[in-house]
Scaffold this motif. Sequence first.
Motif: not given
Length: 207
Positions: A112-114, A98-100, A10-16, A106-107
């Motif tokens: 992920t944890m939720l 997300s703005s960056n 999840i965070p990896h895809t969002a970052m990409m 972080n989001i």
Amino acid sequence: MVIFAILSLIPHTAMMLAREVRAGTLKRLQISQLRGWELMSGIALAQMGIAAVQVVVMFLAAIALGFHNQGSLLLGVLIGWVISFGAVGMGLIVACISSNDSDAINIGFTFTMLQVFLSGAFFPAPATTLFRLGGYEIGMFDFIPATHGMLALQQVMIGGAGLSQVAFRILAALVLSVFYFLIGVFIFGRWRSVGRLKSPTPKPVAA
């Protein structure tokens, strides 16, 4: 731990996707024939390729460390891949809010944890049945693909269940994964159309 490892997509895809926005991809989209859903589909395919390798390596590492699966390892890999698709879809949604890159990570980890806790992967979730569908109890947190995936993995890898016994859970996880992916595409298209997703404008260099 298997569910947690898969949901780290999840965070990896969002970052990409956030990185593509920051790099100015959206501005280039405005002068090309490439549409928003095509960009997101390309990122999703790339992430699913990573997920295919990740899931296989993860199970091989578990076996090397002494895990003895009771059911089909190939079926377990398939279930892990379906969960990965849901994680990629949610990662696309996170990127849209997300703005960056930093916000996306972080989001994304919050999502992920939720999911890890709500799916019952770390601790048993409360057994609250909302309704029954085809003889299966649908609980409060069954709107998460990882919930169905976690139950299917438990039945296969620990209980030795076959495909017919977990087909409903796999199908439910797949349908929910597609649903979240479509939500991400919709949000991306809407935010792009109203200018909410903008790549930063380079600052002029002082002479």
